[in-house]
Design a protein around this motif. Structure first.
Motif, PDB file in Angstrom:
ATOM      1  N   ARG A 225      24.576  -8.540  -0.838  1.00  0.00           N
ATOM      2  CA  ARG A 225      25.267  -7.647  -1.937  1.00  0.00           C
ATOM      3  C   ARG A 225      25.475  -6.123  -1.467  1.00  0.00           C
ATOM      4  N   GLN A 226      24.904  -5.713  -0.856  1.00  0.00           N
ATOM      5  CA  GLN A 226      24.785  -4.434  -0.119  1.00  0.00           C
ATOM      6  C   GLN A 226      25.671  -4.208   1.253  1.00  0.00           C
ATOM      7  N   HIS A 227      26.076  -5.211   1.640  1.00  0.00           N
ATOM      8  CA  HIS A 227      26.590  -5.422   2.982  1.00  0.00           C
ATOM      9  C   HIS A 227      25.749  -4.740   3.890  1.00  0.00           C
ATOM     10  N   ARG A 228      24.445  -4.701   4.081  1.00  0.00           N
ATOM     11  CA  ARG A 228      23.504  -4.209   4.690  1.00  0.00           C
ATOM     12  C   ARG A 228      22.528  -5.078   5.576  1.00  0.00           C
ATOM     13  N   ALA A 229      22.794  -5.619   6.836  1.00  0.00           N
ATOM     14  CA  ALA A 229      21.531  -6.240   7.364  1.00  0.00           C
ATOM     15  C   ALA A 229      20.322  -5.892   7.524  1.00  0.00           C
ATOM     16  N   ALA A 230      20.077  -4.433   7.364  1.00  0.00           N
ATOM     17  CA  ALA A 230      18.762  -3.945   7.361  1.00  0.00           C
ATOM     18  C   ALA A 230      17.934  -4.262   6.276  1.00  0.00           C
ATOM     19  N   ALA A 231      18.899  -4.984   5.027  1.00  0.00           N
ATOM     20  CA  ALA A 231      17.715  -5.280   3.910  1.00  0.00           C
ATOM     21  C   ALA A 231      17.481  -6.732   4.027  1.00  0.00           C
ATOM     22  N   VAL A 232      17.598  -7.264   5.213  1.00  0.00           N
ATOM     23  CA  VAL A 232      16.772  -8.614   5.436  1.00  0.00           C
ATOM     24  C   VAL A 232      15.686  -8.369   5.723  1.00  0.00           C
ATOM     25  N   GLY A 233      14.585  -9.106   5.290  1.00  0.00           N
ATOM     26  CA  GLY A 233      13.039  -8.757   5.571  1.00  0.00           C
ATOM     27  C   GLY A 233      12.608 -10.171   6.145  1.00  0.00           C
ATOM     28  N   THR A 234      11.455 -10.006   6.938  1.00  0.00           N
ATOM     29  CA  THR A 234      10.611 -11.173   7.453  1.00  0.00           C
ATOM     30  C   THR A 234       9.406 -11.290   6.713  1.00  0.00           C
ATOM     31  N   THR A 235       8.465 -12.149   7.133  1.00  0.00           N
ATOM     32  CA  THR A 235       7.108 -12.465   6.059  1.00  0.00           C
ATOM     33  C   THR A 235       6.533 -11.439   5.958  1.00  0.00           C
ATOM     34  N   ASP A 236       6.153 -10.586   7.104  1.00  0.00           N
ATOM     35  CA  ASP A 236       5.556  -9.645   6.959  1.00  0.00           C
ATOM     36  C   ASP A 236       6.080  -8.299   5.831  1.00  0.00           C
ATOM     37  N   GLU A 237       7.117  -8.224   5.854  1.00  0.00           N
ATOM     38  CA  GLU A 237       7.855  -7.475   4.995  1.00  0.00           C
ATOM     39  C   GLU A 237       7.950  -7.915   3.490  1.00  0.00           C
ATOM     40  N   ALA A 238       7.665  -9.310   3.443  1.00  0.00           N
ATOM     41  CA  ALA A 238       7.427  -9.882   2.027  1.00  0.00           C
ATOM     42  C   ALA A 238       6.210  -9.724   1.523  1.00  0.00           C
ATOM     43  N   PHE A 239       5.283  -9.681   2.682  1.00  0.00           N
ATOM     44  CA  PHE A 239       3.716  -9.348   2.307  1.00  0.00           C
ATOM     45  C   PHE A 239       3.865  -7.640   1.855  1.00  0.00           C
ATOM     46  N   ASP A 240       4.504  -7.196   2.511  1.00  0.00           N
ATOM     47  CA  ASP A 240       4.551  -5.639   1.993  1.00  0.00           C
ATOM     48  C   ASP A 240       4.963  -5.349   0.741  1.00  0.00           C
ATOM     49  N   LEU A 241       5.974  -6.007   0.306  1.00  0.00           N
ATOM     50  CA  LEU A 241       6.550  -6.077  -1.169  1.00  0.00           C
ATOM     51  C   LEU A 241       5.396  -6.402  -2.048  1.00  0.00           C
ATOM     52  N   LEU A 242       4.521  -7.491  -1.688  1.00  0.00           N
ATOM     53  CA  LEU A 242       3.735  -7.853  -2.396  1.00  0.00           C
ATOM     54  C   LEU A 242       2.415  -6.860  -2.577  1.00  0.00           C
ATOM     55  N   ALA A 243       2.439  -6.139  -1.596  1.00  0.00           N
ATOM     56  CA  ALA A 243       1.234  -5.288  -1.674  1.00  0.00           C
ATOM     57  C   ALA A 243       1.762  -4.045  -2.570  1.00  0.00           C
ATOM     58  N   THR A 244       3.093  -3.610  -2.894  1.00  0.00           N
ATOM     59  CA  THR A 244       3.105  -2.439  -3.616  1.00  0.00           C
ATOM     60  C   THR A 244       3.020  -3.030  -5.185  1.00  0.00           C
TER      61      THR A 244
END
Length: 276
Positions: A225-244
């Motif tokens: 949607r943002q045409h921005r590859a940096a928005a892709v996340g890995t599992t640890d970044e999914a954990f970081d989102l859950l931590a928020t």
């Protein structure tokens, strides 16, 4: 019984028995990786020393500092290789009897794709075991997405993959509470008195895995949607989102992933491998 006859008795007696052995090693290795991921995330959620949100490769790397680390890493690498062989066996032999229709082919391609996802983890573990170091190769997922975004309609392709990933995550959750999963547990050789416990552990595991996969799919949708590859996340970044969302949320999902790891270990001991 002589030593030679004992060794012969322990060796696979047919290609199918060899594949079964590889599959069991694979389930054990996959279970170990998920246990480590969940444990590290749980330690992070509770503020314990050594806790971190980790993806599969980072979780494997923690084995390096343990006594006998290279041996453990070698076993994980071999086990994941067995898992890859089993996944391709499912795809090529159609062990689940999915058929040759569009839906069946899609599922069989999914099995092969699942195997390929663990190839880089197996290679990483093998390099750590043999060389003591290994490059994670940067964020290859972001590099791949960046290339796709440059294609005509690349944004839509990335978003479609994201939606499919979310769908797979939701399917994992639905599977946890479907009758088919219960039948799967009951059809294994798990002692009757332990089947209910294994079923509950599997439910928690598939639910947590589905949540993480859905978040990864959300990252892909945002990247398109943002045409921005940096928005892709890995599992640890999914954990970081859950931590928020709070340490309790991260802790619950971390425990769920540990349950998934335990369920994989149960599968290693009591495998259900149709048509093999």
């Amino acid at each position: 019984m002589s030593v030679s006859s004992s060794v012969q008795a322990a060796l696979p007696t047919s290609p199918s028995s060899g594949i079964r052995a590889l599959a069991r090693f694979g389930f054990a290795a996959k279970g170990t990786v998920y246990l480590l991921m969940g444990l590290l995330a749980l330690l992070a959620a509770t503020g314990q020393q050594g806790g971190q949100t980790a993806d599969k490769k980072q979780a494997v790397q923690t084995l390096q500092g343990l006594p006998g680390g290279p041996v453990l890493l070698g076993l994980v690498a071999f086990g994941l290789l067995g898992y890859i062989v089993w996944r391709f066996t499912q795809a090529l032999r159609d062990t689940e009897n999915n058929g040759s229709g569009a839906k069946g082919i899609g599922r069989r391609l999914g099995y092969a794709g699942s195997g390929l996802l663990y190839a880089s983890v197996a290679w990483y573990a093998a390099n750590l075991a043999l060389k003591g170091s290994a490059s994670q190769g940067g964020n290859t997922q972001q590099s791949l997405v960046a290339r796709v975004l440059d294609w005509p309609a690349g944004e839509w392709i990335v978003m479609l993959v994201g939606v499919i990933t979310i769908g797979v995550g939701i399917y994992q959750i639905v599977k946890a509470y479907s009758g088919s999963f219960h039948k799967h547990v009951n059809s294994a050789d798990i002692p009757a008195g332990q089947q209910h416990t294994v079923y509950r552990i599997g439910q928690l595991g598939y639910t947590a895995r589905g949540i993480v996969m859905s978040i990864l799919g959300y990252f892909l949708v945002q990247a398109g949607r943002q045409h921005r590859a940096a928005a892709v996340g890995t599992t640890d970044e999914a954990f970081d989102l859950l931590a928020t969302m709070g340490p309790a949320v991260l802790g619950v999902v971390a425990v769920g992933l540990m349950c998934y790891g335990l369920y994989m270990l149960v599968q290693a001991k009591y495998p259900v491998l149709p048509r093999v």
